[in-house]
Design an enzyme around this catalytic site. Structure first.
Site, short mmCIF file in Angstrom:
data_model
loop_
_atom_site.label_atom_id
_atom_site.label_comp_id
_atom_site.label_asym_id
_atom_site.label_seq_id
_atom_site.Cartn_x
_atom_site.Cartn_y
_atom_site.Cartn_z
N ASP A 163 -4.21 -10.44 -8.23
CA ASP A 163 -4.54 -9.52 -9.34
C ASP A 163 -3.38 -8.70 -9.93
O ASP A 163 -3.00 -8.87 -11.08
CB ASP A 163 -5.70 -8.60 -8.94
CG ASP A 163 -5.52 -7.92 -7.57
OD1 ASP A 163 -4.46 -8.10 -6.95
OD2 ASP A 163 -6.43 -7.20 -7.15
N GLU A 184 -11.78 -0.77 -10.27
CA GLU A 184 -11.40 -1.74 -11.31
C GLU A 184 -12.34 -1.79 -12.52
O GLU A 184 -11.90 -1.77 -13.67
CB GLU A 184 -11.24 -3.14 -10.70
CG GLU A 184 -9.95 -3.35 -9.92
CD GLU A 184 -9.97 -2.74 -8.53
OE1 GLU A 184 -11.05 -2.26 -8.11
OE2 GLU A 184 -8.92 -2.74 -7.85
N GLU A 191 0.83 -1.21 0.00
CA GLU A 191 0.00 0.00 0.00
C GLU A 191 0.86 1.26 0.00
O GLU A 191 0.55 2.25 -0.66
CB GLU A 191 -0.93 0.03 1.22
CG GLU A 191 -1.94 -1.11 1.28
CD GLU A 191 -3.06 -1.00 0.24
OE1 GLU A 191 -3.09 -0.01 -0.51
OE2 GLU A 191 -3.90 -1.92 0.19
N GLU A 251 -18.19 -7.39 -3.38
CA GLU A 251 -16.84 -7.97 -3.35
C GLU A 251 -16.85 -9.39 -3.91
O GLU A 251 -15.90 -9.80 -4.57
CB GLU A 251 -16.29 -7.96 -1.92
CG GLU A 251 -15.92 -6.58 -1.41
CD GLU A 251 -14.69 -6.00 -2.10
OE1 GLU A 251 -14.83 -5.57 -3.26
OE2 GLU A 251 -13.61 -5.99 -1.50
#
Ligand SMILES: *[C@@H]1O[C@H](CO)[C@@H](O)[C@H](O)[C@H]1NC(C)=O
Length: 472
Positions: A263, A377, A123, A356
């Site tokens: 991902d 996304e 992050e 989700e």
């Protein structure tokens, strides 16, 4: 495996029927976006951005993130004005010279990383390091039209200082970094040795750019080494698992997929090649991508399978998977991208947001995965598909998603997470990526925005960096 596959195919057909009937109804009700409407939408997104940004500045700054219902701040990462740093290039893209300049100056004067905080390497890299580096390139480059006259590489120095504080995390036998590191003391004694594939494989862009800007190869080396460490442990069928022990190199979670925990490993492989022209990344990407399309793709959905046996584990649409069609556009594989986007967008339209998790066997929201935390996304994939095809259906999709956010997520001081997509329950959080990605991507659809130089359109931050670098 066979039975499961057929089951999924069966349900896919059902859902596709649902999708196409839905599109049919939708088409007959809503006109495509007209040029006048495009202008209005652009103004609406601008207003939206300012509602969220000013909400953060007035009620949360210099805390990390805004609690948009209670109108307060909260420290979620390191307690260093995360949302402001993550929003810098969005401000530049808006053409807001005043806010961009004052923000860059404030950060240059006030930000410090010699703090006793344990932070996520992943992050911190994508949000803070990426934010600082892109803002540095904009502030120091006359070609962007956003040069800050008083600027003297303060953000670059901060980025370098921060990255050096992250380096101890890479000191492992596999080269794959620990998930977290203390900015003052290095890796904590009790730090977990388990990390996610995305956590170890989503660092190459920011660290690589930093190496090129500082002429110190160490940053690029450690992150490339981490990718090699992960790829060396792929299964015989070229799949990677979700979690790995950074000391032993054993996979502790062997579910392969393109969503949660994996991902952006795929994403950064291709983007690292596009950004640096390094063919090692392309080579790995090609093999990894071919395996994903062979074992995970159940046209138009993607499933999770055991990385060794390819046995089906989860017939689940996971909202993080929605970046994939956008990546396929960059890879030049448009046809499957179109079909998958249609399927994913049908889930969005059914609920107004993507949960989700959406169960492909029952066609319902997955228990315990009901939320929509303002993720970018699907919007990103919509953007790329519009770029690639110019098909107005993607503008219509952009308009739909904008409307969802306005009606469902807008709240007192910003935009709220949705804790349950079926009831549109609002939650008191606003992640920094809402400004850095979600709204920005809408801004970048031509529906919204077109008075910036063309290369600004490479808004995915990694590519964005490369475009600016090319101009130098
Ligand atoms: C750093 O923070 C930890 C936990 O918050 C605390 O226990 C420790 O004493 C602090 N160390 C220093 C040198 O401030």
């Amino acid at each position: 495996m066979e039975a499961h596959t057929r089951l999924i195919q069966f349900f896919s057909v059902l859902l596709l029927l649902f999708v196409f009937s839905d599109i049919f109804i939708y088409k007959s009700l809503a006109e495509s976006v007209t040029p006048e409407e495009a202008k209005q939408l652009r103004d609406e997104v601008r207003e939206m951005l300012y509602h969220a940004f000013d909400g953060y500045m007035n009620h949360a700054f210099p805390r990390d993130e805004l609690k948009p219902l209670s109108c307060e701040g909260e420290d979620t990462l390191g307690g260093y004005a995360l949302t402001l740093i993550d929003s810098l290039d969005t401000l530049a893209l808006l053409g807001d010279r005043e806010r961009f300049t004052s923000s860059v100056e404030w950060i240059g004067k006030n930000l410090r990383f010699d703090i006793n905080k344990t932070v996520s390497v992943f992050e911190t890299t994508i949000r803070i390091l990426g934010g600082l580096l892109s803002a540095h390139l904009i502030a120091s480059d006359y070609a962007t039209g956003m040069r800050v006259p008083s600027y003297d590489d303060e953000l670059l120095h901060l980025a370098e200082d921060l990255a050096r504080r992250l380096l101890p995390a890479f000191d492992t036998p596999t080269g794959i970094p620990f998930g977290s590191v203390n900015l003052l003391h290095g890796v904590d004694e009790k730090e977990s040795k388990i990390t996610s594939t995305a956590g170890g494989g989503t660092l190459t862009l920011e660290f690589g750019v930093l190496s090129r800007l500082t002429n110190d190869p160490i940053f690029e080396q450690v992150t490339k080494n981490a990718v090699r460490g992960l790829w060396a442990r792929r299964s015989k069928i070229n799949l990677v698992g979700a979690h790995i022990d950074v000391f032993t190199g054993e996979w502790t979670q062997k579910d392969a997929g393109i969503g949660t925990s994996i991902d952006s490993f795929y994403e950064y492989l291709l983007k690292a090649y596009l950004l640096f022209g390094d063919e090692e990344y392309l080579f790995i990407f090609k093999e990894a991508y071919a395996a994903a399309m062979h074992y995970l793709y159940n046209d138009p959905w993607y499933v999770e399978v055991n990385m060794n046996s390819a046995a089906l584990v989860w017939p689940l649409f996971n909202s993080l998977q929605a970046f994939w069609p956008g990546l396929q556009v960059l890879a030049g594989d448009i046809d499957p991208a179109i079909r998958t986007h249609t399927a994913f967008f049908s889930v969005w339209k059914r609920y107004g947001f993507t949960p989700e998790g959406f169960n492909l066997a029952t066609l319902t929201v997955q228990h315990g995965q009901k939320s929509y935390p303002l993720r970018p996304e699907l919007i990103e994939s919509t953007y790329w598909l519009y770029k690639a095809t110019r098909n107005p259906r993607y503008l219509d999709a952009g308009r739909d998603m904008l409307a969802s956010l306005q009606y469902g997520a807008r709240c007192t001081c910003g935009y709220c997470h949705i804790s349950d997509v079926e009831f549109h329950t609002q939650e008191d959080h606003m992640e920094s990526f809402f400004l850095a990605e979600t709204v920005r991507l809408m801004l970048f659809n031509e529906i919204i925005f077109c008075d910036l130089p063309i290369w600004f359109s490479f808004m995915v931050r990694g590519l964005f960096l490369s475009q600016i670098a090319l101009l130098k």
